[in-house]
Motif scaffolding. Structure first.
Motif, mmCIF file in Angstrom:
data_model
loop_
_atom_site.group_PDB
_atom_site.id
_atom_site.type_symbol
_atom_site.label_atom_id
_atom_site.label_comp_id
_atom_site.label_asym_id
_atom_site.label_seq_id
_atom_site.Cartn_x
_atom_site.Cartn_y
_atom_site.Cartn_z
ATOM 1 N N CYS A 143 -7.070 -1.460 2.344
ATOM 2 C CA CYS A 143 -5.835 -1.903 2.992
ATOM 3 C C CYS A 143 -6.114 -2.348 4.428
ATOM 4 O O CYS A 143 -6.800 -1.648 5.173
ATOM 5 N N HIS A 181 0.379 4.002 1.311
ATOM 6 C CA HIS A 181 0.376 4.806 2.536
ATOM 7 C C HIS A 181 1.573 4.474 3.421
ATOM 8 O O HIS A 181 2.336 5.344 3.786
ATOM 9 N N ALA A 182 1.727 3.210 3.765
ATOM 10 C CA ALA A 182 2.825 2.831 4.649
ATOM 11 C C ALA A 182 3.301 1.410 4.376
ATOM 12 O O ALA A 182 3.907 0.778 5.246
ATOM 13 N N GLY A 183 2.996 0.897 3.197
ATOM 14 C CA GLY A 183 3.504 -0.424 2.834
ATOM 15 C C GLY A 183 2.645 -1.594 3.276
ATOM 16 O O GLY A 183 3.123 -2.733 3.307
ATOM 17 N N GLY A 184 1.388 -1.337 3.615
ATOM 18 C CA GLY A 184 0.491 -2.406 4.070
ATOM 19 C C GLY A 184 0.320 -3.511 3.044
ATOM 20 O O GLY A 184 0.464 -3.301 1.842
ATOM 21 N N CYS A 244 0.823 -1.212 0.000
ATOM 22 C CA CYS A 244 0.000 0.000 0.000
ATOM 23 C C CYS A 244 0.856 1.262 0.000
ATOM 24 O O CYS A 244 1.863 1.344 0.712
ATOM 25 N N TRP A 263 -4.233 -2.389 6.904
ATOM 26 C CA TRP A 263 -3.501 -1.678 7.959
ATOM 27 C C TRP A 263 -4.265 -0.457 8.477
ATOM 28 O O TRP A 263 -4.487 -0.335 9.665
ATOM 29 N N HIS A 264 -4.627 0.467 7.608
ATOM 30 C CA HIS A 264 -5.340 1.678 8.070
ATOM 31 C C HIS A 264 -6.574 1.966 7.234
ATOM 32 O O HIS A 264 -7.072 3.092 7.216
ATOM 33 N N LYS A 265 -7.024 0.950 6.498
ATOM 34 C CA LYS A 265 -8.301 1.017 5.769
ATOM 35 C C LYS A 265 -8.339 2.024 4.620
ATOM 36 O O LYS A 265 -9.415 2.494 4.250
ATOM 37 N N TYR A 266 -7.206 2.376 4.089
ATOM 38 C CA TYR A 266 -7.227 3.218 2.894
ATOM 39 C C TYR A 266 -7.890 2.446 1.764
ATOM 40 O O TYR A 266 -7.755 1.223 1.676
HETATM 41 FE FE1 FES Z 1 -2.307 0.876 3.845
HETATM 42 FE FE2 FES Z 1 -1.840 2.507 5.873
HETATM 43 S S1 FES Z 1 -0.517 1.075 4.994
HETATM 44 S S2 FES Z 1 -3.672 2.182 4.822
#
Ligand code: FES
Length: 159
Positions: free
Chosen positions: A81, A60-63, A58, A83-86
């Motif tokens: 995602c 955002h942060a590699g999720g 992902c 991890w943080h639902k993006y």
């Molecule tokens: Fe995917 Fe944060 S890593 S939403």
């Protein structure tokens, strides 16, 4: 940013398709991840009869997008995602977010908006029961490129 790696295959002029697997196996599994051309970790998924491919981590942060649910937002299929639902559209790799029109108005009215293309989407083709990916070698920097460096690939394998 200046830390972003170059896009995949930017030195070649002819795009190459890479074998991912047999279609029946991918349909059965729903999703597969594969290191493509020795340089790119790609998620290939089958959903509602369609094949899609994108960078697996992902923007955002590699999720780990291979573990994300697929849901529809504003009529667009997205991977969410874990991890943080993006929310990332399967077709374009756009990041979607919910915006509030006017925070003083009750009840709040929200709208889905796009942040633009954030996740690199790759091309999938089917030939004789095989599924192939052609890496998207656009020279435009896309945020998910950040998580395709050697460092992140090695980290994924170690998990
Ligand atoms: Fe995917 Fe944060 S890593 S939403």
């Amino acid at each position: 940013s200046s830390m972003s790696p170059p896009p995949p295959s930017s030195s070649t002029t002819t795009p190459t398709s890479h074998f991912i697997g047999k279609k029946e196996d991918i349909v059965k599994a729903g999703r597969v991840t594969k290191l493509v051309n020795g340089c790119r970790d790609v998620l290939v998924l089958h959903h509602q009869g369609q094949l899609h491919a994108m960078d697996v981590r992902c923007y955002h942060a590699g999720g780990a997008l291979q573990h994300g649910d697929i849901e529809e937002f504003n009529g667009r299929l997205c991977i969410v995602c874990p991890w943080h639902k993006y929310k990332i559209t399967l077709e374009e790799g756009e990041g979607l977010y919910q915006a509030v029109d006017d925070p003083t108005v009750r009840p709040l009215r929200t709208y889905w908006r796009s942040k633009g293309v954030k996740q690199r989407i790759h091309k999938v083709t089917e030939v004789n029961g095989g599924v192939y990916v052609t890496l998207n070698d656009s020279s435009e920097v896309i945020e998910s490129d950040t998580y395709q460096t050697e460092r992140y690939r090695t980290g994924l394998k170690a998990q």
